[in-house]
Scaffold this motif. Structure first.
Motif, PDB file in Angstrom:
ATOM      1  N   PRO A 248       0.808  -1.231   0.000  1.00 28.08           N
ATOM      2  CA  PRO A 248       0.000   0.000   0.000  1.00 28.08           C
ATOM      3  C   PRO A 248       0.834   1.271   0.000  1.00 28.08           C
ATOM      4  CG  PRO A 248      -0.970  -1.617   1.468  1.00 28.08           C
ATOM      5  CD  PRO A 248       0.348  -2.203   1.017  1.00 28.08           C
ATOM      6  N   ALA A 249       1.994   1.243   0.659  1.00 27.45           N
ATOM      7  CA  ALA A 249       2.843   2.439   0.723  1.00 27.45           C
ATOM      8  C   ALA A 249       3.421   2.798  -0.633  1.00 27.45           C
ATOM      9  CB  ALA A 249       3.971   2.230   1.733  1.00 27.45           C
ATOM     10  N   LEU A 250       3.345   1.873  -1.604  1.00 28.31           N
ATOM     11  CA  LEU A 250       3.873   2.129  -2.939  1.00 28.31           C
ATOM     12  C   LEU A 250       2.767   2.456  -3.933  1.00 28.31           C
ATOM     13  CD1 LEU A 250       6.605  -0.661  -3.237  1.00 28.31           C
ATOM     14  CD2 LEU A 250       6.894   1.760  -2.637  1.00 28.31           C
ATOM     15  N   LYS A 251       1.541   2.629  -3.422  1.00 31.71           N
ATOM     16  CA  LYS A 251       0.409   2.977  -4.269  1.00 31.71           C
ATOM     17  C   LYS A 251      -0.302   4.185  -3.657  1.00 31.71           C
ATOM     18  CE  LYS A 251      -1.358  -1.159  -3.657  1.00 31.71           C
ATOM     19  NZ  LYS A 251      -2.218  -2.375  -3.759  1.00 31.71           N
ATOM     20  N   ALA A 252      -0.731   5.110  -4.482  1.00 39.31           N
ATOM     21  CA  ALA A 252      -1.439   6.290  -3.986  1.00 39.31           C
ATOM     22  C   ALA A 252      -2.755   6.435  -4.728  1.00 39.31           C
ATOM     23  CB  ALA A 252      -0.595   7.549  -4.161  1.00 39.31           C
ATOM     24  N   PHE A 253      -3.787   6.853  -4.007  1.00 34.11           N
ATOM     25  CA  PHE A 253      -5.125   7.026  -4.564  1.00 34.11           C
ATOM     26  C   PHE A 253      -5.703   8.309  -3.982  1.00 34.11           C
ATOM     27  CE2 PHE A 253      -9.628   6.738  -4.911  1.00 34.11           C
ATOM     28  CZ  PHE A 253      -9.947   5.829  -5.904  1.00 34.11           C
ATOM     29  N   GLY A 254      -6.125   9.216  -4.845  1.00 33.05           N
ATOM     30  CA  GLY A 254      -6.733  10.445  -4.369  1.00 33.05           C
ATOM     31  C   GLY A 254      -7.487  11.148  -5.474  1.00 33.05           C
ATOM     32  N   THR A 255      -8.315  12.098  -5.106  1.00 28.44           N
ATOM     33  CA  THR A 255      -8.995  12.899  -6.104  1.00 28.44           C
ATOM     34  C   THR A 255      -8.033  13.938  -6.665  1.00 28.44           C
ATOM     35  OG1 THR A 255      -9.740  14.570  -4.518  1.00 28.44           O
ATOM     36  CG2 THR A 255     -11.176  12.647  -4.858  1.00 28.44           C
ATOM     37  N   PHE A 256      -8.417  14.528  -7.771  1.00 25.54           N
ATOM     38  CA  PHE A 256      -7.598  15.588  -8.362  1.00 25.54           C
ATOM     39  C   PHE A 256      -7.395  16.729  -7.366  1.00 25.54           C
ATOM     40  CE2 PHE A 256      -7.146  19.528 -10.750  1.00 25.54           C
ATOM     41  CZ  PHE A 256      -6.106  19.207 -11.609  1.00 25.54           C
TER      42      PHE A 256
END
Length: 368
Positions: free
Chosen positions: A130-138
């Motif tokens: 998980p620390a190597l993946k990022a997910f967020g809105t613009f």
């Protein structure tokens, strides 16, 4: 009506006294912004296998197949040119060869066709910590840059295997240049990209700005992505009515006092308060809430206020917080001028999401 002003005949329940969002001024440290770049709680358990394609929309199962291959192709070493992933840069990793094609995928479709479900499924399916993946809105991505600074954001995200950007919408030329430059540097660092939006990358600026430079930046950004069209009807409205009929002030207030973890605010006052809180903190503004109760919902008075409400609606929807309201139904929040303007997609998304949360809130009244 505030949480301290009850309608006649309503007795507060001692252990369920609602809070007021208008009293909250959350502080969010920069490290929390990074740590929270994961799929929101609503999408904790979604997977490709739980996505239910519309049998009348072949583009939906096709998108699932492409994304499954894309996720599988991200299991190799994190470096530019370490693996060839076949046509368009997708497919399973092979022996060390030069990476071909775009290193990103862009999910383009209307409201409620499951784009965020698929984007979160991609995040979950990508074989990396998980620390190597990022997910967020613009918006969250631009807020991260504001909190960390551009160079620190590049350094922080460059070690990631994947960056997922939800609701990719550009509101001004400055954000266009900022994000285009950021993503370009991340692609150079070997980060794979995935994004959702309601428009194709090459058409994001239409209806908002006529600047040649702005459109040029959009075109440069679109080169990083393979666009996948996802057709379909808004699943939140399939076979369902429009916005539900609002409740009375008394019903809303009584329910707020009978529901643990609820907030209670006068809608116009809440809109005023949102102007005093940076949108990057709207998620923290809703921490711990089990329901949002609003009295006297009225048409949003101006575009700046409307755009802030859109962000709040997104954060509430992400967290699955039901919204119980009196006054106008949510499909009458925005004027015809707003709904026909350059930000119409954001406003329709907010209506769709608030309507879904209003339906969820019906059970609160039934239980009390």
């Amino acid at each position: 009506m505030s949480s301290s002003s009850l309608a006649p005949g309503i007795d507060p329940i001692a252990d369920a006294t609602p809070v007021s969002l208008c009293t909250r001024q959350p502080h969010v440290p920069a490290d929390r912004l990074v740590a929270e770049m994961v799929p929101p709680p609503r999408f904790d358990s979604v997977r490709f296998s739980t996505y239910l394609p519309d049998p009348n929309q072949p583009s939906q199962p096709q998108a699932v197949g492409v994304l499954e291959d894309f996720a599988a192709g991200l299991g190799g070493a994190h470096a530019v040119g370490t693996a060839k992933r076949g046509i368009f840069g997708f497919g399973r990793a092979k022996a060390a060869k030069v990476l071909a094609g775009p290193r990103g995928v862009y999910l383009d479709g209307g409201y409620g066709v499951g784009k965020t479900h698929l984007l979160a499924s991609l995040w979950h399916a990508t074989p990396a910590e998980p620390a190597l993946k990022a997910f967020g809105t613009f918006v969250e991505l631009t807020n991260l840059v504001g909190a960390l600074g551009f160079q620190q954001t590049v350094r922080t995200l460059s070690g990631h295997r994947l960056l997922c950007i939800d609701e990719f919408e550009l509101d001004d030329p400055g954000d266009t240049v900022l994000v285009s430059t950021l993503l370009g540097k991340l692609v150079d660092a070997g980060v794979a990209l995935a994004a959702t939006s309601n428009t194709l990358p090459g058409k994001l600026g239409e209806g908002r700005f006529a600047s040649v430079d702005f459109l040029r930046e959009i075109q440069g950004l679109s080169a990083h992505f393979r666009a996948l069209r996802i057709d379909g009807e808004d699943y939140r409205h399939r076979g369902l009515p429009a916005a539900p009929t609002p409740y009375s002030d008394e019903q809303v207030t009584k329910t707020a006092y009978a529901t643990g973890g609820a907030s209670l605010d006068d809608f116009p006052h809440l809109l005023d308060h949102l102007a005093k809180v940076h949108p990057s903190r709207y998620g923290a503004l809703t921490d711990g809430l089990k329901a949002v109760c609003l009295t006297d919902v009225q048409p949003v008075p101006d575009q700046s206020t409307a755009l802030r409400l859109v962000v709040l609606a997104d954060r509430l929807y992400d967290r699955e917080v039901p919204v119980l309201a009196s006054g106008l139904p949510f499909d009458r929040l925005f004027s015809e001028e707003m709904l026909n303007g350059g930000y119409r997609k954001k406003y329709f998304r907010a209506i769709s999401r608030l309507t879904a949360l209003a339906r969820d809130a019906g059970r609160l009244v039934e239980h009390h």
